[in-house]
Design a protein around this motif. Structure first.
Motif, PDB file in Angstrom:
ATOM      1  N   VAL A  36       0.825  -1.199   0.000  1.00  0.00           N
ATOM      2  CA  VAL A  36       0.000   0.000   0.000  1.00  0.00           C
ATOM      3  C   VAL A  36       0.865   1.258   0.000  1.00  0.00           C
ATOM      4  CG1 VAL A  36      -1.868  -1.155   1.249  1.00  0.00           C
ATOM      5  CG2 VAL A  36      -0.140   0.107   2.522  1.00  0.00           C
ATOM      6  N   THR A  37       0.216   2.376  -0.263  1.00  0.00           N
ATOM      7  CA  THR A  37       0.814   3.692  -0.070  1.00  0.00           C
ATOM      8  C   THR A  37      -0.037   4.429   0.950  1.00  0.00           C
ATOM      9  OG1 THR A  37       1.710   3.784  -2.305  1.00  0.00           O
ATOM     10  CG2 THR A  37       1.439   5.883  -1.159  1.00  0.00           C
ATOM     11  N   ILE A  38       0.622   4.991   1.951  1.00  0.00           N
ATOM     12  CA  ILE A  38      -0.044   5.724   3.017  1.00  0.00           C
ATOM     13  C   ILE A  38       0.632   7.081   3.156  1.00  0.00           C
ATOM     14  CG2 ILE A  38      -0.506   5.807   5.494  1.00  0.00           C
ATOM     15  CD1 ILE A  38      -0.460   2.778   5.469  1.00  0.00           C
ATOM     16  N   CYS A  39      -0.161   8.140   3.185  1.00  0.00           N
ATOM     17  CA  CYS A  39       0.365   9.487   3.415  1.00  0.00           C
ATOM     18  C   CYS A  39      -0.184   9.986   4.742  1.00  0.00           C
ATOM     19  CB  CYS A  39      -0.042  10.418   2.284  1.00  0.00           C
ATOM     20  SG  CYS A  39       0.609   9.914   0.672  1.00  0.00           S
ATOM     21  N   ASP A  40       0.708  10.380   5.631  1.00  0.00           N
ATOM     22  CA  ASP A  40       0.302  10.867   6.942  1.00  0.00           C
ATOM     23  C   ASP A  40       1.477  11.602   7.586  1.00  0.00           C
ATOM     24  OD1 ASP A  40      -2.342  10.267   8.613  1.00  0.00           O
ATOM     25  OD2 ASP A  40      -0.682  10.513  10.021  1.00  0.00           O
ATOM     26  N   SER A  41       1.206  12.182   8.740  1.00  0.00           N
ATOM     27  CA  SER A  41       2.238  12.928   9.467  1.00  0.00           C
ATOM     28  C   SER A  41       3.096  12.007  10.325  1.00  0.00           C
ATOM     29  CB  SER A  41       1.593  13.973  10.369  1.00  0.00           C
ATOM     30  OG  SER A  41       0.903  14.913   9.583  1.00  0.00           O
ATOM     31  N   VAL A  42       4.371  12.368  10.443  1.00  0.00           N
ATOM     32  CA  VAL A  42       5.294  11.663  11.325  1.00  0.00           C
ATOM     33  C   VAL A  42       5.233  12.348  12.683  1.00  0.00           C
ATOM     34  CG1 VAL A  42       7.706  11.086  11.777  1.00  0.00           C
ATOM     35  CG2 VAL A  42       6.811  10.978   9.436  1.00  0.00           C
ATOM     36  N   TYR A  43       4.833  11.595  13.694  1.00  0.00           N
ATOM     37  CA  TYR A  43       4.673  12.152  15.031  1.00  0.00           C
ATOM     38  C   TYR A  43       5.915  11.973  15.890  1.00  0.00           C
ATOM     39  CZ  TYR A  43      -0.238  12.955  14.109  1.00  0.00           C
ATOM     40  OH  TYR A  43      -1.412  13.418  13.582  1.00  0.00           O
ATOM     41  N   THR A  44       6.538  10.805  15.807  1.00  0.00           N
ATOM     42  CA  THR A  44       7.756  10.557  16.574  1.00  0.00           C
ATOM     43  C   THR A  44       8.685   9.673  15.757  1.00  0.00           C
ATOM     44  OG1 THR A  44       6.726   8.660  17.701  1.00  0.00           O
ATOM     45  CG2 THR A  44       6.698  10.764  18.870  1.00  0.00           C
ATOM     46  N   THR A  45       9.973   9.767  16.068  1.00  0.00           N
ATOM     47  CA  THR A  45      10.976   8.906  15.453  1.00  0.00           C
ATOM     48  C   THR A  45      11.938   8.447  16.542  1.00  0.00           C
ATOM     49  OG1 THR A  45      12.499  10.720  14.940  1.00  0.00           O
ATOM     50  CG2 THR A  45      10.878  10.153  13.245  1.00  0.00           C
ATOM     51  N   ARG A  46      12.663   7.389  16.224  1.00  0.00           N
ATOM     52  CA  ARG A  46      13.665   6.898  17.172  1.00  0.00           C
ATOM     53  C   ARG A  46      14.744   6.151  16.405  1.00  0.00           C
ATOM     54  NH1 ARG A  46      12.719   3.092  22.456  1.00  0.00           N
ATOM     55  NH2 ARG A  46      14.803   3.376  23.269  1.00  0.00           N
ATOM     56  N   ALA A  47      15.977   6.443  16.733  1.00  0.00           N
ATOM     57  CA  ALA A  47      17.109   5.736  16.147  1.00  0.00           C
ATOM     58  C   ALA A  47      17.888   5.091  17.278  1.00  0.00           C
ATOM     59  CB  ALA A  47      17.994   6.701  15.376  1.00  0.00           C
ATOM     60  N   LEU A  48      18.087   3.767  17.175  1.00  0.00           N
ATOM     61  CA  LEU A  48      18.862   3.078  18.194  1.00  0.00           C
ATOM     62  C   LEU A  48      19.583   1.891  17.584  1.00  0.00           C
ATOM     63  CD1 LEU A  48      16.627   0.766  20.298  1.00  0.00           C
ATOM     64  CD2 LEU A  48      15.601   2.347  18.689  1.00  0.00           C
TER      65      LEU A  48
END
Length: 116
Positions: A36-48
């Motif tokens: 699928v393709t989904i367009c929406d806002s990014v609320y949080t991210t995390r890199a670990l």
């Protein structure tokens, strides 16, 4: 012969168009196993430890979709945890479940684009 080739091409295009559907993020749980393709806002991210998580639909832990980039593919992206935070993006990929939550794993940078 030209008619058969044209028919085969149209069938191929139709199958590919159907296999990649643009959906609303609220309907994500109905599309497990689909591309699928989904367009929406990014609320949080995390890199670990080389793993990057991008949460759409709401902030963690109430996100509707988690986008995952594994360490092996991270070099194909430019600081995704920074450049997509608080932006609207479009994600294309196969929806799978992880710990009963939908996720899409990105392996190529072309699977994520900023939306306007």
């Amino acid at each position: 012969m030209k008619n058969i080739t044209l028919l085969a091409l149209l069938l191929f295009i139709g199958i590919n168009a159907k296999s990649q559907t643009k959906i609303d993020i609220k309907d994500i749980s109905k599309h497990i196993g689909d591309t699928v393709t989904i367009c929406d806002s990014v609320y949080t991210t995390r890199a670990l430890n080389g793993l990057t998580l991008i949460n759409l639909g709401a902030a963690f832990p109430k996100q509707l979709l988690t986008v995952v980039i594994y360490k092996a593919d991270l070099a194909k992206f430019t600081e995704p945890e920074k450049i997509y935070l608080n932006k609207k993006v479009c994600i294309t990929g196969k929806v799978v479940l992880y710990n009963e939550k939908p996720q899409i794993v990105l392996t190529e940078a072309k699977q994520i684009t900023q939306s306007k």
